[in-house]
Design an enzyme around this catalytic site. Structure first.
Site, PDB file in Angstrom:
ATOM      1  N   ARG A 201      15.538  -5.434  12.974  1.00 26.22           N
ATOM      2  CA  ARG A 201      16.333  -5.325  11.753  1.00 26.22           C
ATOM      3  C   ARG A 201      15.540  -4.608  10.667  1.00 26.22           C
ATOM      4  NH1 ARG A 201      18.331 -10.190  11.327  1.00 26.22           N
ATOM      5  NH2 ARG A 201      20.411  -9.575  11.946  1.00 26.22           N
TER       6      ARG A 201
ATOM      7  N   GLY B  20       2.806  -6.657   8.713  1.00 27.59           N
ATOM      8  CA  GLY B  20       2.899  -7.181   7.360  1.00 27.59           C
ATOM      9  C   GLY B  20       4.220  -7.862   7.070  1.00 27.59           C
TER      10      GLY B  20
ATOM     11  N   ILE C 225       0.839  -1.206   0.000  1.00 21.84           N
ATOM     12  CA  ILE C 225       0.000   0.000   0.000  1.00 21.84           C
ATOM     13  C   ILE C 225       0.872   1.254   0.000  1.00 21.84           C
ATOM     14  CG2 ILE C 225      -1.913  -1.209   1.103  1.00 21.84           C
ATOM     15  CD1 ILE C 225      -1.162   0.155   3.743  1.00 21.84           C
TER      16      ILE C 225
ATOM     17  N   VAL D 221       7.594  -1.018  10.662  1.00 16.04           N
ATOM     18  CA  VAL D 221       7.906   0.409  10.740  1.00 16.04           C
ATOM     19  C   VAL D 221       6.741   1.279  10.268  1.00 16.04           C
ATOM     20  CG1 VAL D 221      10.393   0.159  10.549  1.00 16.04           C
ATOM     21  CG2 VAL D 221       9.032   0.302   8.469  1.00 16.04           C
TER      22      VAL D 221
ATOM     23  N   THR E 256       4.074   0.831   1.227  1.00 19.22           N
ATOM     24  CA  THR E 256       5.037   0.517   2.271  1.00 19.22           C
ATOM     25  C   THR E 256       6.365   0.046   1.701  1.00 19.22           C
ATOM     26  OG1 THR E 256       4.103  -1.682   2.262  1.00 19.22           O
ATOM     27  CG2 THR E 256       3.246  -0.155   3.892  1.00 19.22           C
TER      28      THR E 256
ATOM     29  N   GLU F  51       3.815   2.138  11.627  1.00 16.29           N
ATOM     30  CA  GLU F  51       3.030   2.981  12.528  1.00 16.29           C
ATOM     31  C   GLU F  51       3.875   3.846  13.465  1.00 16.29           C
ATOM     32  OE1 GLU F  51       0.128  -0.245  11.523  1.00 16.29           O
ATOM     33  OE2 GLU F  51      -0.562   1.365  12.783  1.00 16.29           O
TER      34      GLU F  51
ATOM     35  N   ASN G 274      14.918  -2.934   4.305  1.00 25.14           N
ATOM     36  CA  ASN G 274      15.280  -2.009   3.224  1.00 25.14           C
ATOM     37  C   ASN G 274      15.352  -0.599   3.801  1.00 25.14           C
ATOM     38  OD1 ASN G 274      15.201  -0.122   1.090  1.00 25.14           O
ATOM     39  ND2 ASN G 274      14.250  -1.609  -0.280  1.00 25.14           N
ATOM     40  N   PRO G 275      16.566  -0.098   4.025  1.00 23.57           N
ATOM     41  CA  PRO G 275      16.692   1.199   4.696  1.00 23.57           C
ATOM     42  C   PRO G 275      16.054   2.348   3.918  1.00 23.57           C
ATOM     43  CG  PRO G 275      18.863   0.304   4.082  1.00 23.57           C
ATOM     44  CD  PRO G 275      17.847  -0.754   3.768  1.00 23.57           C
TER      45      PRO G 275
END
Ligand code: FES
Ligand code: FES
Lengths: 168, 700
Positions: free
Chosen positions: B589, B513, B470, B664, B472, B666, B592-593
């Protein structure tokens, strides 16, 4: 219901259509011509998702009536990056992750293209201090000039970085 | 950053979004953009009464209009099979439960005709008095059986009142947050086609949804179809933030219309105006926080009593006080939730339900306590750091709040801060800085996810999972996870998601997710390699179900963070600006930064937007929200957002999943409004306890 018959050049292709006079340019593109690159976020001129370039200027396609633009040349974000070759702005958006869901993105990119052109021609904005000298597109100027394009994903930092890179 | 698991190549790399080209050109197909043959267009008729019955509905003029194919009302709509969810009992009765409810539909050859015809439908009501505002001073508040996600409504330990009476320092404050709306840039949209073949009836739904499997299951039950006769397709979603998690009335309406015009696709994008009653929202809250502390600022009592609104039609109880159960140590504690049942549309989860409003109150109160104790607000939080989860007594899997606060202090330049409020004037602007903590639970997965892997020609692999992206970045992150799990390069993986025919997976919700889907992909890769080794024949296929949460019930699982804000308030006009936001997070962890950072900063921007702008206003007269467009309901625009950055500390949480990753989605929004309000107090000496912080609050 009254109709009008118009010709549009959309992303370089000329298209003719007979259309309800109430139809917006946005619906003409999306529903009649199947050109879905411009998005509908509000249909009220409040979000910028529908921004296209009309004869080179950025306009909100949801606030334009299609019949009023017979003969116009329309460029969408798809047309800015023809044949899969990304426009410098499009590439910069990818490089700076200037989007998440991507729904506002075609409008942001068309708006940025139009905005850079306006600024290049010396058009001032609300935050321009010096109206005489050349326009300097710092972050504040970019943000001001792009504020008609909402992004609910909050990708603004990446969008501004992308535009800064291309403008610089 | 933590090193990735052994053999890892793709995980941890800042891979650009795989669908980037499609999105920057606008060619990624969202629901309405899906090419369908000869579509019809739906326009909705909505109730103009907030409560009562429809006594007459006259569709004659609409029916007569050229181009109108069908007009549906409760008098002629096909019957539904299940009324289990009252919100989805669409066009089945004459009852009106809220203003803006979908009570009819026009299907026409053109959208303009459908809209015109919808305006020609005449409706008469037997209107009853309505009740649309939750407070104050109601005597009919009730305690729900549980709050959202099935958590306890109240928790009580020790004796807060007695501890407050004995405390050296006490604070008793009330905070409020208004109605907030998700407003994803893509409004709720669905395209439905109903077909009948040898197998019976069948619905195809091009949708904009956070979960194709849940959508399929619920829609099948409501429509009385076997689940395998409903297909939901949703490869790209223009933002959700919770508003696209659950099926809503418009899904049922468009399905009923499609059934009526069998064989022709029906398109329905909710006009933006209708999304405010039609897609859920975050209910307003009134929150009382009581804190008792000793002279050193150590909490002896902490109490959080939250009151919110819900709909009489379907209950939604936001878990507003949840974060207070885990944030700070104190022997005497209490959290409660009470609801007012109203004649309003159904509220729902919105980004960090519970934590977003709840942490505005708690973290504002902690700042007030720091001022009252004469302590630095970071030091106050450090002094109240619990060794174990204060309510469950479980050890934390990881708890790096203090590390986030310290790292943030260093990066933000907190150390030299003069705590005096209203002490800095810069060219007409009062300036200040503020801090607040953030937290978000690492929820156990809401259902197992499955994935399947198939060997393609040329050493390539297809990975299938009915996950959602969505915005993300899950398409990209899952591809990275698959590449490492199969030990192949990223471009050897061809991942498909967003279709209900793929292996069933949980929806995108609650920052669960990636962990849940990622575990399924890893399990499938393992099963595949076990069965076929490293040189599989083309067409070889294996699937698996992801593992559960290893630490569930054994450890307390939460992400933490620290939000820092710099604020300027104009001394003459009260205009408030936020030149700088920094978030430091401990989220396990990071796969994907690049996309994770965008998720975090995007959440922070939404937090800034809630802090300064977003204000849903209910007009009790007509019983409807009057801020129903993007001018009246302003969300942060480019000019509102300046320097926003997010970083994270080195962490991995193997108790949550094999990846060690917490979500990550919320946590970025949590605590931002408090950090800004605390900075505004530091700038001006004015404490604002009601969101949003508008200029009038600073003009005295
Ligand atoms: S759709 Fe045109 S401005 Fe929103
Ligand atoms: S990328 Fe989602 S609205 Fe901008």
């Amino acid at each position: 219901m009254s109709t009008g018959s118009i010709m549009l050049t959309v992303d370089g292709e000329s298209r003719s259509l007979v259309i309800d006079t109430r139809t917006t340019l946005l619906d003409a593109l999306r529903d009649h011509l199947g050109v879905t690159s411009p998005k509908k976020g509000c249909d009220h001129g409040q979000c910028g998702a529908c921004t296209v370039l009309l004869d080179g200027r950025r306009v909100l396609a949801c606030l334009a009536l299609a019949v009023a633009h017979d003969g116009a040349e329309i460029t969408t974000a798809a047309g800015l990056s023809p044949d899969g070759e990304p426009h410098p702005l499009a590439q910069a958006f990818i490089d700076h992750d200037g989007f998440q869901c991507g729904y506002c993105t075609p409008g942001q990119i068309c708006s940025a293209a139009g905005m850079l052109d306006e600024a290049g021609k010396g058009a001032p904005s609300h935050v321009t201090g010096d109206l005489e000298g050349p326009t300097v597109l710092d972050d504040e100027e970019i943000r001001e000039r792009m504020s008609g394009n909402l992004c609910r994903c909050g990708a603004y930092p990446g969008i501004v970085a992308a535009i800064r890179e291309v403008s610089g | 950053m933590t090193s990735a698991p052994t053999g890892s190549r793709a995980i941890g790399a800042p891979v650009p979004r795989l669908e980037g080209r499609a999105k920057v050109t606008g060619t990624a197909p969202y629901a309405y953009d899906q090419p369908v043959e000869a579509p019809l267009y739906l326009a909705a008729v909505t109730s103009t009464s907030a409560r009562g019955h429809i006594t007459a509905i006259d569709t004659a003029a609409a029916d007569r209009l050229d181009g109108v194919v069908a007009v549906l009302t409760h008098e002629n709509a096909p019957r539904l099979a299940s009324d289990e969810n009252a919100e989805l009992w669409v066009l089945q009765s004459d009852e009106v439960a809220f203003r803006g409810q979908l009570i009819g539909a026009v299907v026409a050859s053109r959208p303009e005709i459908a809209a015109q015809a919808a305006g020609l439908v005449r409706v008469e009501y037997d209107a009853r008095p309505h009740d649309v505002e939750p407070g104050p001073g109601r005597d009919d508040l009730y305690a729900p059986a549980t709050v959202n996600t099935g958590l306890e409504t109240d928790t009580i330990a020790g004796d807060v009142d007695a501890a407050m009476a004995d405390a050296a320092v006490t604070l008793d404050r009330t905070y409020s947050t208004p109605l907030q709306f998700h407003v994803p840039m893509e409004p709720q949209t669905a395209v439905a086609r109903w077909d009948r073949d040898g197998g019976g009836d069948r619905l195809t739904l091009y949708d904009s949804t956070q979960g194709v499997i849940r959508m399929r299951q619920i829609m099948a039950a409501v429509l009385g179809l076997p689940p395998d006769r409903v297909e939901v397709i949703s490869p790209h979603v223009g933002g959700g933030f919770g508003s696209k998690l659950r099926p809503k009335a418009h899904h049922v309406l468009v399905a009923l219309a499609a059934r009526t015009v069998e064989g022709r696709p029906v398109k329905f994008a909710l006009p933006r105006r209708l999304t405010f009653a039609g897609s859920g929202y975050r209910p307003s809250t009134v929150q009382r926080i009581r804190l008792g502390a000793d002279a050193d600022g150590r909490l002896t009592a902490i109490a959080h009593d939250a009151v919110g609104g819900t709909s009489k039609l379907v209950e939604f109880a936001e878990q507003t006080a949840l974060a207070t159960r885990t944030m700070y140590a104190a022997p005497n504690r209490r959290t409660t939730h009470r609801l007012a049942a109203l004649d309003v549309s159904v509220p729902t989860v919105m980004r960090a339900p519970g934590e977003a409003p709840g942490m505005f109150a708690l973290e504002s109160a902690m700042d007030e306590l720091a001022v009252a104790c004469g302590l630095d607000p970071i030091e106050l939080r450090v002094r109240n750091e619990p060794g174990r989860d204060p309510e469950t007594g479980l050890p934390y899997s990881t708890r790096n709040l203090v590390a986030c606060l310290r790292e943030g202090a260093r990066r933000f330049g907190w150390t030299d801060r003069d705590p005096a409020p209203a002490a800095r004037l810069d060219d007409g602007w009062l300036t200040g800085t503020g801090v607040a903590a953030a937290t978000y639970p690492a929820y156990p997965v809401i259902g197992p996810s499955n994935a399947a892997i198939r060997a393609l020609a040329g050493g390539r692999y297809r990975v299938d999972i009915a996950a959602a992206d969505i915005g993300t970045g899950s398409r990209t992150a899952l591809t990275q996870i698959a590449a490492d799990a199969l030990a192949v390069p990223l471009d050897a993986v061809d991942l498909r998601l967003g279709e209900s025919t793929l292996p069933a997976a949980a929806p995108a919700a609650g920052s669960m997710g990636l962990g849940g889907w990622g575990s399924a992909v890893i399990a499938a890769a393992r099963a595949f390699r076990e069965k076929y080794g490293t040189a599989p024949a083309e067409g070889a296929e294996a699937g698996a179900t992801g593992a559960g949460v290893p630490g569930a019930g054994k450890v307390a699982l939460h992400a933490f963070g620290a939000q820092f804000a710099e604020v300027r308030v104009h001394a003459d006009t009260g205009e408030i600006r936020v030149p700088r936001l920094l978030g430091v997070f401990a989220v396990g962890r990071v796969v994907n930064p690049r996309t994770a950072r965008s998720q975090l900063t995007g959440g922070m921007v939404m937090g800034l937007s809630a802090a300064l702008h977003e204000h849903g206003v209910m007009d009790p007269g007509p019983g409807q929200v009057v801020t129903r467009d993007l001018a009246d309901y302003h969300i942060a625009a480019h000019a509102d957002v300046q320097d926003v950055d997010a970083v994270w500390i080195d962490e991995a949480d193997p108790h949550y999943n094999e990846l060690g990753a917490k979500g990550v989605g919320e946590i970025g929004i949590v605590g931002v409004a408090a950090a800004i309000a605390n900075a505004a107090f530091h700038a001006t000496g004015v404490r604002v306890r009601d969101l949003p912080l508008t200029p009038d609050a600073f003009l005295r």
